[in-house]
Design an enzyme around this catalytic site. Sequence first.
Site, PDB file in Angstrom:
ATOM      1  N   SER A 293       1.358   1.588  -0.665  1.00 31.45           N
ATOM      2  CA  SER A 293       2.753   1.347  -0.263  1.00 31.45           C
ATOM      3  C   SER A 293       2.769   0.591   1.058  1.00 31.45           C
ATOM      4  CB  SER A 293       3.459   2.694  -0.088  1.00 31.45           C
ATOM      5  OG  SER A 293       4.725   2.544   0.525  1.00 31.45           O
TER       6      SER A 293
ATOM      7  N   TYR B  58       5.403  11.427   2.096  1.00 29.54           N
ATOM      8  CA  TYR B  58       5.126  10.173   1.385  1.00 29.54           C
ATOM      9  C   TYR B  58       4.263   9.265   2.264  1.00 29.54           C
ATOM     10  CZ  TYR B  58       6.007   6.027  -1.491  1.00 29.54           C
ATOM     11  OH  TYR B  58       5.858   4.928  -2.298  1.00 29.54           O
TER      12      TYR B  58
END
Length: 246
Positions: A138, A151
């Site tokens: 990410s 996350y």
Amino acid sequence: MSAFSLSGRTALVTGANTGIGQAIAEALARAGARVICAGRRSSAETVRRITEAGGRAEEVQVDLSDPMAAVPLFEGAGIDVLVNNAGIIRRADSTDFTEADWDAVMDVNLKAVFFTSQAFAREVLARGGTGKIVNIASLLSFQGGIRVPSYTASKHGVAGLTKLLANEWTARGITVNAIAPGYIATNNTEALRDDPVRAQEILGRIPAGRWGRAEDIAESAVYLAAPASDYVSGAVLNVDGGWLAR
Ligand code: NAP
């Protein structure tokens, strides 16, 4: 044969029922791979799309909230390519963030990635084969983000794990790389796109001038799964419309 061909290869994609995983599964199949579409829900729609386009696919249901759940899938299955795509996100201020939201995200996004990769590698090495692992990292493998502590921690972990596993396994015939997608319009980013202020802020700093589509990620996964990338290992490839260059 093209260096981008996956003919004769078998790939397993986690989270293949929707979003980026679905687009990757379809692209791998177009490149010639037989694709095992894994998800906690049915991937029948992905299998249908692939077979209607003349490709080969099957589905398997696996819930990676148990990080060991995918381990039995590899034994004797002859899988050459593993795409660790399944992932979840939980949003809350860090002052309020719960242990449950921490653990749920770390289990799917990081612990399952490690133990699924371990099971894959053990099987590849046992049969004397070669393999390719493609992890989905990410922008939050590099940046901090806001209100997504587990996350961000998990995706920084994915980038680190990609490098560690590359160090251990590349000489043994398994390359390990990751793709860091930018802002892609999928279920994962629905909350951001529903917030007009955040959506505009994000769009305003994407050099490409648009949000990404799942298909924008898929061909990079083909590259990292194919012989074309045989000398690429431990890399995290940004596919972000230029976001990180900004
Ligand atoms: P998505 O549409 O929410 O897809 C996530 C996939 O993971 C779905 O197939 C989901 O299944 C699956 N999954 C979640 N929990 C699971 C579990 N316990 N067991 C098995 N599968 C599970 O979002 P996406 O954007 O395509 O996300 C794919 C990957 O890209 C994720 O790792 C995400 O973090 C990463 N990513 C996305 C973006 C973005 O902008 N969209 C940016 C950077 C990274 P269900 O459909 O059942 O939920």
